[in-house]
Design a protein around this motif. Structure first.
Motif, mmCIF file in Angstrom:
data_model
loop_
_atom_site.group_PDB
_atom_site.id
_atom_site.type_symbol
_atom_site.label_atom_id
_atom_site.label_comp_id
_atom_site.label_asym_id
_atom_site.label_seq_id
_atom_site.Cartn_x
_atom_site.Cartn_y
_atom_site.Cartn_z
ATOM 1 N N CYS A 265 6.293 3.181 -4.969
ATOM 2 C CA CYS A 265 5.357 4.096 -4.679
ATOM 3 C C CYS A 265 4.501 4.735 -5.437
ATOM 4 C CB CYS A 265 5.663 5.251 -3.555
ATOM 5 S SG CYS A 265 6.615 6.519 -4.650
ATOM 6 N N ASN B 93 2.476 14.037 -10.805
ATOM 7 C CA ASN B 93 1.298 14.138 -10.596
ATOM 8 C C ASN B 93 0.198 15.066 -11.052
ATOM 9 O OD1 ASN B 93 -0.932 15.231 -8.146
ATOM 10 N ND2 ASN B 93 -0.953 13.036 -8.181
ATOM 11 N N THR C 186 -3.087 10.229 -4.648
ATOM 12 C CA THR C 186 -2.879 9.040 -4.586
ATOM 13 C C THR C 186 -4.361 8.481 -5.013
ATOM 14 O OG1 THR C 186 -3.664 8.549 -2.391
ATOM 15 C CG2 THR C 186 -1.110 9.332 -2.684
ATOM 16 N N ASN C 187 -4.096 6.949 -5.608
ATOM 17 C CA ASN C 187 -5.305 6.125 -5.535
ATOM 18 C C ASN C 187 -5.739 5.596 -4.358
ATOM 19 O OD1 ASN C 187 -3.646 3.878 -5.013
ATOM 20 N ND2 ASN C 187 -3.659 3.232 -6.945
ATOM 21 N N TYR D 85 -1.150 8.604 2.003
ATOM 22 C CA TYR D 85 -2.386 7.946 1.779
ATOM 23 C C TYR D 85 -3.578 8.901 2.431
ATOM 24 C CZ TYR D 85 -4.990 3.463 2.133
ATOM 25 O OH TYR D 85 -5.892 2.652 2.174
ATOM 26 N N PHE E 101 -1.186 4.584 -3.624
ATOM 27 C CA PHE E 101 0.120 4.647 -4.566
ATOM 28 C C PHE E 101 -0.223 6.007 -5.282
ATOM 29 C CE2 PHE E 101 -0.336 0.225 -3.986
ATOM 30 C CZ PHE E 101 0.950 -0.106 -3.763
ATOM 31 N N ARG F 249 -5.437 2.934 -2.714
ATOM 32 C CA ARG F 249 -4.389 2.064 -1.946
ATOM 33 C C ARG F 249 -3.260 2.647 -1.594
ATOM 34 N NH1 ARG F 249 -4.950 -2.897 -0.070
ATOM 35 N NH2 ARG F 249 -2.833 -3.603 -0.502
ATOM 36 N N ALA G 122 1.664 4.470 -8.738
ATOM 37 C CA ALA G 122 0.578 3.722 -9.216
ATOM 38 C C ALA G 122 0.593 3.053 -10.395
ATOM 39 C CB ALA G 122 -0.723 4.610 -9.039
ATOM 40 N N LYS H 182 0.990 -1.349 0.087
ATOM 41 C CA LYS H 182 0.015 0.141 -0.004
ATOM 42 C C LYS H 182 0.949 1.235 0.074
ATOM 43 C CE LYS H 182 -3.714 -0.158 2.753
ATOM 44 N NZ LYS H 182 -4.616 -0.109 4.128
ATOM 45 N N GLY H 183 0.337 2.483 -0.341
ATOM 46 C CA GLY H 183 1.153 3.775 0.001
ATOM 47 C C GLY H 183 1.298 4.065 1.359
ATOM 48 N N LEU I 180 -0.350 8.925 -7.878
ATOM 49 C CA LEU I 180 -0.950 8.941 -9.281
ATOM 50 C C LEU I 180 -0.064 9.919 -10.157
ATOM 51 C CD1 LEU I 180 -4.552 9.703 -8.482
ATOM 52 C CD2 LEU I 180 -3.581 7.420 -9.495
#
Length: 424
Positions: free
Chosen positions: A301, A289, A275-276, A269, A280, A278, A303, A263-264, A282
């Motif tokens: 880390c 990003n 992040t997505n 998080y 991670f 989970r 995605a 997971k991230g 993007l």
């Protein structure tokens, strides 16, 4: 003058620091923040776990290495990234402002998703050198009183190579100790077939790995979900090709190493747009990003969607060659932005792996990582073992010197040269 902050000092963070310092302008500051004072070479962890390496042999003090190259170092954990404020908050209460942020944190190991999994539960891990040292202590106790082994990777895992590697290293060590005949071994994996590797297979990885497992008397269970782990017992549900439960297994073990899902990290998080689900990070094609374009990410880390849908969830591995390619693209893109130019450099998402099997090994090259591929090659032999040992020494040398030479590039070229010699 710009301040470029890199969070993480592992296989992504340290090369990132060196390449960023080389690519940045003389007036720019580069700072690494890490929750550890030492770099350790993760691919050598399986050797530490069976006492073939001492942890001191695969560790380096980070601060003096970075200081030689005018790179700042802060030994502290990042508790939270605040992208809207361009700052990171440290666990000691400090805040560090940045103009550009590169996340190279690696993953959070999701042992908590399965009851009894991990070093705080009933299974070992080789994901971190601390875990490998703990696994070594357990291994020394195990070989004095051997019994069944269960090894593999749980549902949602994305890094399958080390599971195969450690299974074969354990098998080799047991043969050397002349106790292999006392140790039934079972490989449990969420992969739909042996040799899938989270990549949909590479070359004839399925046939080759099945043949090796049969030769070494290692039985396997694929499409497996680990339901829970108790002391000396693992409860596994095997699924059919439609993902429906097919059979349950209660597997006794005296020693077990199971790779977890990733997971991230907590620092990022749940940050919307960053992040997505989970955790991670993007990124776009330039490692940026999309929501916060002054934030980049490299390594585990990041995605990346699965290569394909599998009956039991599997992730996509981020191999060393891919990570180095991400690092180079990120450094050059940040420099382009500093110069007022658009970032255009893209990472080459190719997969290259050397897996040591103790006295031989397996190697694969997938160019690109996601099919269809221009190169789809898998091979096996003693040369891989020798190459992995040499690669460890070469990478550690690279870290000590601070060179930005792309180590995996050389591995790819050598592998392609071998293929050409073999007429493949």
């Amino acid at each position: 003058m710009a301040h470029i902050v890199i969070v993480g000092a592992g296989l992504g963070g340290m090369p990132m620091a060196y390449e960023m310092r080389e690519a940045a302008r003389p007036s720019d500051r580069v700072t690494v923040i890490a929750n550890t004072a030492k770099f350790h070479f993760v691919p050598s962890n399986p050797w530490v776990a069976v006492n073939w390496r001492q942890r001191e042999e695969i560790e380096l003090e980070i601060e003096p290495l970075l200081k030689k190259h005018d790179i700042g170092f802060i030994h502290a954990a990042v508790s939270r990234v605040h992208p809207g404020q361009n700052r990171v908050e440290l666990d000691d209460g400090r805040s560090i402002d940045y103009d550009y942020l590169v996340l190279a944190t690696g993953p959070r190991l999701a042992f908590d998703e399965i009851e009894g999994l991990g070093p705080r539960g009933h299974t070992q891990s080789i994901c971190h050198v601390d875990h490998a040292a703990h696994a070594r202590t357990a291994w020394e106790g195990f070989v004095a009183d051997p019994g069944p082994i269960v090894v593999g990777a749980v549902q949602g895992a994305s890094c399958f190579g080390p599971a195969y590697e450690f299974a074969m290293i354990m098998e080799t060590d047991l043969r050397r100790r002349k106790v292999r005949d006392q140790v039934p071994m079972t490989f449990v994996t969420s992969e739909p077939y042996i040799g899938h590797l989270g990549l949909g297979g590479v070359g004839d990885s399925k046939g080759l790995m099945e043949s090796i497992f049969r030769d070494k008397h290692i039985r396997w269970i694929c499409n497996a979900k680990v339901d829970r782990v108790e002391a000396g017992r693992m409860f596994v549900t095997e699924h059919d090709e439609d993902g429906k439960p097919k059979k349950t297994h209660e597997l006794p073990f005296s020693y077990s190493m199971m790779l977890p899902a990733f997971k991230g990290v907590e620092a990022v998080y749940g940050i919307e747009g960053l992040t997505n689900p989970r955790g991670f990070v993007l990124i776009d094609a330039q490692q940026r990003n999309p929501t916060y374009p002054n934030i980049y990410a490299v390594g585990v880390c990041v995605a990346i969607p699965p290569v394909e849908t599998t009956p039991v969830p599997t992730g996509t591995p981020k191999t060393g060659y891919m990570i180095e390619s991400m690092v180079t693209a990120t450094a050059q893109n940040i420099r382009a932005v500093l110069d007022g130019l658009p970032p255009v450099r893209k990472a080459t998402w190719n997969a290259v792996c050397l897996a040591d099997f103790g006295d031989n090994g397996a190697a694969f090259v997938a160019l690109p990582q996601i099919p269809p591929r221009n190169v789809n090659w898998f091979s096996h032999g003693k040369w891989v073992h020798l190459a992995k040992v040499a690669f460890e020494k070469y990478f550690m040398h690279k870290m000590k010197k601070g060179t930005t030479e792309t180590v995996y590039e050389k591995v790819v070229m050598d592998a392609l040269g071998i293929m050409k010699l073999k007429g493949n």
